[in-house]
Design a protein around this motif. Structure first.
Motif, mmCIF file in Angstrom:
data_model
loop_
_atom_site.group_PDB
_atom_site.id
_atom_site.type_symbol
_atom_site.label_atom_id
_atom_site.label_comp_id
_atom_site.label_asym_id
_atom_site.label_seq_id
_atom_site.Cartn_x
_atom_site.Cartn_y
_atom_site.Cartn_z
ATOM 1 N N ALA A 50 0.834 -1.209 0.000
ATOM 2 C CA ALA A 50 0.000 0.000 0.000
ATOM 3 C C ALA A 50 0.866 1.255 0.000
ATOM 4 C CB ALA A 50 -0.938 -0.011 1.200
ATOM 5 N N GLU A 51 1.914 1.257 0.807
ATOM 6 C CA GLU A 51 2.816 2.411 0.863
ATOM 7 C C GLU A 51 3.479 2.647 -0.498
ATOM 8 O OE1 GLU A 51 6.988 3.533 3.078
ATOM 9 O OE2 GLU A 51 5.489 2.390 4.229
ATOM 10 N N TYR A 52 3.918 1.583 -1.134
ATOM 11 C CA TYR A 52 4.570 1.694 -2.436
ATOM 12 C C TYR A 52 3.610 2.282 -3.469
ATOM 13 C CZ TYR A 52 6.986 0.317 -6.721
ATOM 14 O OH TYR A 52 7.597 0.323 -7.950
ATOM 15 N N TYR A 53 2.416 1.722 -3.569
ATOM 16 C CA TYR A 53 1.480 2.197 -4.582
ATOM 17 C C TYR A 53 0.902 3.564 -4.244
ATOM 18 C CZ TYR A 53 1.891 -1.849 -7.494
ATOM 19 O OH TYR A 53 2.396 -2.799 -8.335
ATOM 20 N N ASP A 54 0.842 3.914 -2.973
ATOM 21 C CA ASP A 54 0.404 5.256 -2.605
ATOM 22 C C ASP A 54 1.421 6.300 -3.075
ATOM 23 O OD1 ASP A 54 -1.468 7.025 -1.395
ATOM 24 O OD2 ASP A 54 -0.114 7.221 0.323
ATOM 25 N N SER A 55 2.691 5.905 -3.153
ATOM 26 C CA SER A 55 3.743 6.842 -3.592
ATOM 27 C C SER A 55 3.799 7.004 -5.111
ATOM 28 C CB SER A 55 5.109 6.381 -3.073
ATOM 29 O OG SER A 55 5.562 5.239 -3.797
ATOM 30 N N GLN A 56 3.052 6.181 -5.838
ATOM 31 C CA GLN A 56 3.058 6.267 -7.306
ATOM 32 C C GLN A 56 2.197 7.443 -7.762
ATOM 33 O OE1 GLN A 56 5.158 4.291 -9.092
ATOM 34 N NE2 GLN A 56 5.732 3.714 -7.019
ATOM 35 N N PRO A 57 2.543 8.043 -8.887
ATOM 36 C CA PRO A 57 1.793 9.228 -9.342
ATOM 37 C C PRO A 57 0.382 8.860 -9.810
ATOM 38 C CG PRO A 57 3.387 8.556 -11.000
ATOM 39 C CD PRO A 57 3.650 7.700 -9.788
ATOM 40 N N ARG A 58 -0.532 9.785 -9.586
ATOM 41 C CA ARG A 58 -1.879 9.608 -10.129
ATOM 42 C C ARG A 58 -1.777 9.591 -11.642
ATOM 43 N NH1 ARG A 58 -5.839 9.388 -6.584
ATOM 44 N NH2 ARG A 58 -5.424 10.188 -4.510
ATOM 45 N N GLY A 59 -2.614 8.820 -12.264
ATOM 46 C CA GLY A 59 -2.556 8.678 -13.714
ATOM 47 C C GLY A 59 -1.726 7.497 -14.172
ATOM 48 N N LEU A 60 -1.038 6.825 -13.215
ATOM 49 C CA LEU A 60 -0.290 5.615 -13.552
ATOM 50 C C LEU A 60 -1.285 4.554 -14.006
ATOM 51 C CD1 LEU A 60 2.341 3.862 -13.463
ATOM 52 C CD2 LEU A 60 1.662 3.258 -11.126
ATOM 53 N N ARG A 61 -0.942 3.879 -15.072
ATOM 54 C CA ARG A 61 -1.781 2.801 -15.601
ATOM 55 C C ARG A 61 -0.891 1.597 -15.893
ATOM 56 N NH1 ARG A 61 -6.584 4.354 -15.242
ATOM 57 N NH2 ARG A 61 -7.575 6.077 -16.296
ATOM 58 N N ALA A 62 -1.475 0.417 -15.760
ATOM 59 C CA ALA A 62 -0.741 -0.818 -16.034
ATOM 60 C C ALA A 62 -1.462 -1.605 -17.120
ATOM 61 C CB ALA A 62 -0.643 -1.666 -14.766
ATOM 62 N N SER A 63 -0.693 -2.129 -18.051
ATOM 63 C CA SER A 63 -1.228 -3.117 -18.995
ATOM 64 C C SER A 63 -0.268 -4.293 -18.970
ATOM 65 C CB SER A 63 -1.383 -2.532 -20.396
ATOM 66 O OG SER A 63 -0.139 -2.143 -20.916
ATOM 67 N N TYR A 64 -0.819 -5.483 -19.092
ATOM 68 C CA TYR A 64 0.037 -6.657 -18.958
ATOM 69 C C TYR A 64 -0.290 -7.712 -19.993
ATOM 70 C CZ TYR A 64 -3.769 -9.207 -16.654
ATOM 71 O OH TYR A 64 -4.951 -9.844 -16.375
ATOM 72 N N GLU A 65 0.730 -8.548 -20.228
ATOM 73 C CA GLU A 65 0.572 -9.737 -21.059
ATOM 74 C C GLU A 65 1.224 -10.891 -20.307
ATOM 75 O OE1 GLU A 65 2.054 -11.598 -25.342
ATOM 76 O OE2 GLU A 65 2.611 -9.552 -24.811
ATOM 77 N N ILE A 66 0.482 -11.950 -20.092
ATOM 78 C CA ILE A 66 1.035 -13.129 -19.421
ATOM 79 C C ILE A 66 1.854 -13.910 -20.441
ATOM 80 C CG2 ILE A 66 0.502 -15.279 -18.221
ATOM 81 C CD1 ILE A 66 -2.122 -13.900 -17.271
ATOM 82 N N LEU A 67 3.138 -14.076 -20.147
ATOM 83 C CA LEU A 67 4.050 -14.765 -21.066
ATOM 84 C C LEU A 67 4.198 -16.244 -20.751
ATOM 85 C CD1 LEU A 67 6.844 -12.037 -21.167
ATOM 86 C CD2 LEU A 67 4.964 -12.372 -22.804
ATOM 87 N N GLU A 68 4.228 -16.587 -19.478
ATOM 88 C CA GLU A 68 4.419 -17.982 -19.049
ATOM 89 C C GLU A 68 3.664 -18.223 -17.757
ATOM 90 O OE1 GLU A 68 6.095 -20.450 -20.541
ATOM 91 O OE2 GLU A 68 6.912 -19.202 -22.149
ATOM 92 N N THR A 69 3.226 -19.451 -17.577
ATOM 93 C CA THR A 69 2.598 -19.868 -16.325
ATOM 94 C C THR A 69 3.127 -21.237 -15.929
ATOM 95 O OG1 THR A 69 0.730 -21.014 -17.349
ATOM 96 C CG2 THR A 69 0.450 -18.654 -16.909
ATOM 97 N N ARG A 70 3.118 -21.490 -14.652
ATOM 98 C CA ARG A 70 3.449 -22.812 -14.127
ATOM 99 C C ARG A 70 2.601 -23.041 -12.882
ATOM 100 N NH1 ARG A 70 5.850 -22.258 -18.178
ATOM 101 N NH2 ARG A 70 7.969 -22.817 -18.729
ATOM 102 N N ARG A 71 2.015 -24.219 -12.773
ATOM 103 C CA ARG A 71 1.351 -24.595 -11.537
ATOM 104 C C ARG A 71 2.410 -25.275 -10.694
ATOM 105 N NH1 ARG A 71 -3.976 -24.562 -9.408
ATOM 106 N NH2 ARG A 71 -4.745 -24.149 -11.516
ATOM 107 N N LEU A 72 2.799 -24.641 -9.600
ATOM 108 C CA LEU A 72 3.868 -25.175 -8.749
ATOM 109 C C LEU A 72 3.342 -26.280 -7.836
ATOM 110 C CD1 LEU A 72 5.588 -21.782 -7.878
ATOM 111 C CD2 LEU A 72 6.187 -23.396 -9.703
ATOM 112 N N THR A 73 2.168 -26.033 -7.267
ATOM 113 C CA THR A 73 1.445 -27.028 -6.465
ATOM 114 C C THR A 73 -0.041 -26.751 -6.688
ATOM 115 O OG1 THR A 73 1.324 -25.646 -4.475
ATOM 116 C CG2 THR A 73 3.268 -27.077 -4.687
#
Length: 118
Positions: A50-73
């Protein structure tokens, strides 16, 4: 649920919290013992998230693409992603993100989160 389903469920909520500048919402997606490494010093647990993301600027946006997955357990899924963090006042920052999510009751929470620059 498939590994992709699990990751999308958690990461879509993470993205919404980042995009809306809701640090507590983002932090609620992490386990109490989560190891969190953004682009700054690491921390453990939701309060650090929460502290980390509270320090991020307003207007920050994230877009993501999942490249790999593994089921560990049965209750652990690893994801490796390409993420673009965009800002209103500077160039987009492309990074890689590794996450491990853990099933906690009926939901999934982030246990480990580590960002690295391209």
């Amino acid at each position: 649920m498939t590994e992709l389903d699990v990751l999308r469920e958690v990461l879509n909520q993470w993205k919404a919290g980042v995009d809306e500048h809701e640090p507590k919402q983002v932090a609620s997606l992490f386990t109490d013992d989560a190891i969190f490494q953004g682009l700054h010093l690491y921390g453990v647990g939701p309060d650090n998230v929460a502290e980390y993301y509270d320090s991020q600027p307003r207007g920050l946006r994230a877009s993501y693409e999942i490249l790999e997955t593994r089921r560990l357990t049965d209750d652990l899924v690893l994801g490796y992603l390409a993420v673009d963090f965009s800002f209103s006042d500077r160039p987009t920052l492309p990074v890689y993100l590794s996450v491990i999510v853990r099933q906690v009751g009926d939901s999934w929470r982030i246990l480990h989160y580590q960002v690295s620059r391209l």
